[in-house]
Design a protein around this motif. Structure first.
Motif, mmCIF file in Angstrom:
data_model
loop_
_atom_site.group_PDB
_atom_site.id
_atom_site.type_symbol
_atom_site.label_atom_id
_atom_site.label_comp_id
_atom_site.label_asym_id
_atom_site.label_seq_id
_atom_site.Cartn_x
_atom_site.Cartn_y
_atom_site.Cartn_z
ATOM 1 N N ASP A 81 0.832 -1.209 0.000
ATOM 2 C CA ASP A 81 0.000 0.000 0.000
ATOM 3 C C ASP A 81 0.864 1.256 0.000
ATOM 4 N N LYS A 97 2.054 2.063 -8.921
ATOM 5 C CA LYS A 97 0.953 1.104 -8.945
ATOM 6 C C LYS A 97 1.237 -0.135 -9.786
ATOM 7 N N ARG A 120 2.061 1.806 -3.544
ATOM 8 C CA ARG A 120 0.980 2.183 -4.456
ATOM 9 C C ARG A 120 0.408 3.559 -4.142
ATOM 10 N N TYR A 121 0.125 3.792 -2.858
ATOM 11 C CA TYR A 121 -0.630 5.010 -2.534
ATOM 12 C C TYR A 121 0.255 6.163 -2.074
ATOM 13 N N HIS A 159 1.040 -5.067 -7.787
ATOM 14 C CA HIS A 159 -0.386 -5.357 -7.667
ATOM 15 C C HIS A 159 -0.695 -6.094 -6.369
ATOM 16 N N CYS A 174 2.045 -9.272 -5.415
ATOM 17 C CA CYS A 174 2.680 -8.089 -4.811
ATOM 18 C C CYS A 174 4.183 -8.259 -4.610
#
Lengths: 160, 291
Positions: free
Chosen positions: A28, A37, A31-32, A40, A51
């Motif tokens: 996370d 991104k 990605r964030y 996955h 991931c």
């Protein structure tokens, strides 16, 4: 002891300093917080392998590792394999040429697992390849194309 | 966020770890490899108030094979079993079972001692530790103690460890001469938890009879299951297929498998029969090669 912590780490060669909640997974965070991104998130409990990233020299599941645990370390994600302008990494090129992907969801994880295998070993046998990739699930390809892609990448990737 | 909120501490010495565990007791959970704890936290099956991450403690990542004993530090990763030069030769059972633990990326993080402390009833390493007669070094506020692996596992995911104690080292004794080992396992998919797994350790006498046999299973009881009756039946006897079959029957009779979505108890007993024979055959063959 705290619920938030400031971490410093290197991702794909770029140094970052961010304050994160300690329960935030590395996946996370990538990605964030960093907007990467390409990593996955599938099952979110360490089973599907989507991931997978490299932490130092070792592949890890970023969904069951916390970002705080990567403090002071180096992370390599699929975005670090090649630059948007440059040619694809030999593994990516081989997956493209040998039908190593269809929907592409699992591909980043497969690439990172294959990267670890090929970085350690020249000319792995089919069994070794299948064993190394056994922790990554693909629902499209039936794996034949993926194994073929890894063999092809092994032949052309100049590791030196 | 997947896990429920928790406080996080990353101590740098065993003393600090013990202090934190002493302070927070049942509320605290030790984070080593996190490959079992991580999923439990993500699914909120575990909601500890405090995570004590021991990954920054210096000097716990070792595998030392001096003194004929293999000493495994609290942070030695499962993957290090596969990379060791001495383990395949001197503690082959560990090396035989290691590839069945999850997958490479799991073994890169997962620790040997963490798997023991987690005590999943379908994990490989608890059964291996019992079969090899490992001794576990435990440290707590009240000092240090040592427990035999056979006494360490108490129930499903429950060990002899108190909340304020840390498993700091697992010690594997050397195998006697003329000893062969085997790990056999069936899982639905490679790397899944075992439906049934068995560790066989067979020591042959000079005349070729079985001197000592250990049969320890995973997946068929809340803790590693020792098939004492089958072991006893074999000792002093010449190893034959027929005898292996009888031992397998006894092990299947005595174990207490449960039924779940993955397999019925009857199927697990069937696997015990099949795997016991295979494991004994392989262990005896290897013991003969040793002699």
């Amino acid at each position: 002891m705290e619920r938030r912590r400031t971490i410093r780490l290197t991702v794909n060669g770029t140094r970052y300093e961010r304050e994160v909640e300690v329960r935030k997974t590395l996946a996370d965070f990538l990605r964030y917080d960093l907007g990467l991104k390409g990593t996955h998130v599938g099952c979110e409990h360490g089973v599907c392998g989507a991931c997978t990233v490299m932490l130092g020299d070792a592949s890890v599941r970023s969904c069951i590792l916390y970002a705080v645990q990567a403090d002071g370390q180096e992370v390599l994600t699929v975005e670090g394999l090649s630059s948007p302008e440059g040619p694809l990494h030999p593994l990516q090129q081989a997956f493209h040429e040998h039908h190593g992907l269809q929907c592409g969801f699992c591909t980043p994880g497969f690439l990172m697992s294959a990267l670890e295998l090929l970085a350690e070993k020249q000319n792995p046998g089919e069994e070794e390849i299948r064993e190394a990739l056994s922790g990554n699930l693909c629902r499209c390809t039936g794996y034949e194309g993926i194994v073929e892609a890894v063999r092809a990448a092994d032949r052309v990737w100049n590791r030196s | 966020m997947k896990p429920a909120p928790f406080e996080y501490a990353a101590p740098e010495s065993v003393e600090e770890v013990l202090e934190l565990l002493g302070e927070h007791g049942e509320e605290a959970k030790v984070l080593a490899g996190g490959q079992s704890l991580g999923p439990l936290l993500n699914m909120r099956l575990a909601t500890p108030g405090v995570l004590v991450d021991i990954n920054r403690v210096e000097g716990l990542s070792y595998l030392r094979s001096g003194d004929d004993v293999l000493a495994v530090g609290a942070l030695a990763r499962q993957r290090s079993i596969e990379r060791s030069i001495s383990i395949p030769r001197r503690w082959p059972l560990l090396h035989q079972a290691a590839p069945y633990i999850g997958h490479v990326a799991i073994r890169n993080r997962g620790t040997i001692c963490g798997s023991l402390a987690h005590a999943d009833p379908a994990a490989e390493l608890p059964a291996v530790a019992v079969a090899l007669g490992a001794r576990l070094r435990i440290r707590g506020a009240r000092g240090e103690r040592e427990v035999e692996a056979g006494d360490f596992f108490v129930n499903y995911m429950t060990t002899d460890l108190a909340p304020d104690e840390l498993l700091v080292e697992a010690r594997f004794p050397p195998l006697p001469p003329r000893t062969g080992t085997s790990w056999k396992e069936v899982a639905r998919r490679h790397g899944d938890f075992a439906l049934v797994g068995v560790a066989a350790v067979v020591t042959l006498a000079r005349d070729g009879r079985c001197e000592r046999v250990r049969l320890v299973y995973t997946g068929v009881a809340p803790t590693p299951f020792e098939a004492g009756d089958a072991e006893e039946m074999l000792s002093g006897e010449s190893p034959t297929q027929e005898l292996f079959g009888e031992a397998a029957e006894r092990a299947a009779r005595d174990c207490e498998p449960g039924s779940d979505v993955h397999a019925s108890a009857a199927y697990r007993r069937h696997l015990v029969r099949v795997l016991t024979k295979r494991a004994l055959g392989e262990a005896v063959r290897r013991a003969r090669e040793e002699g």
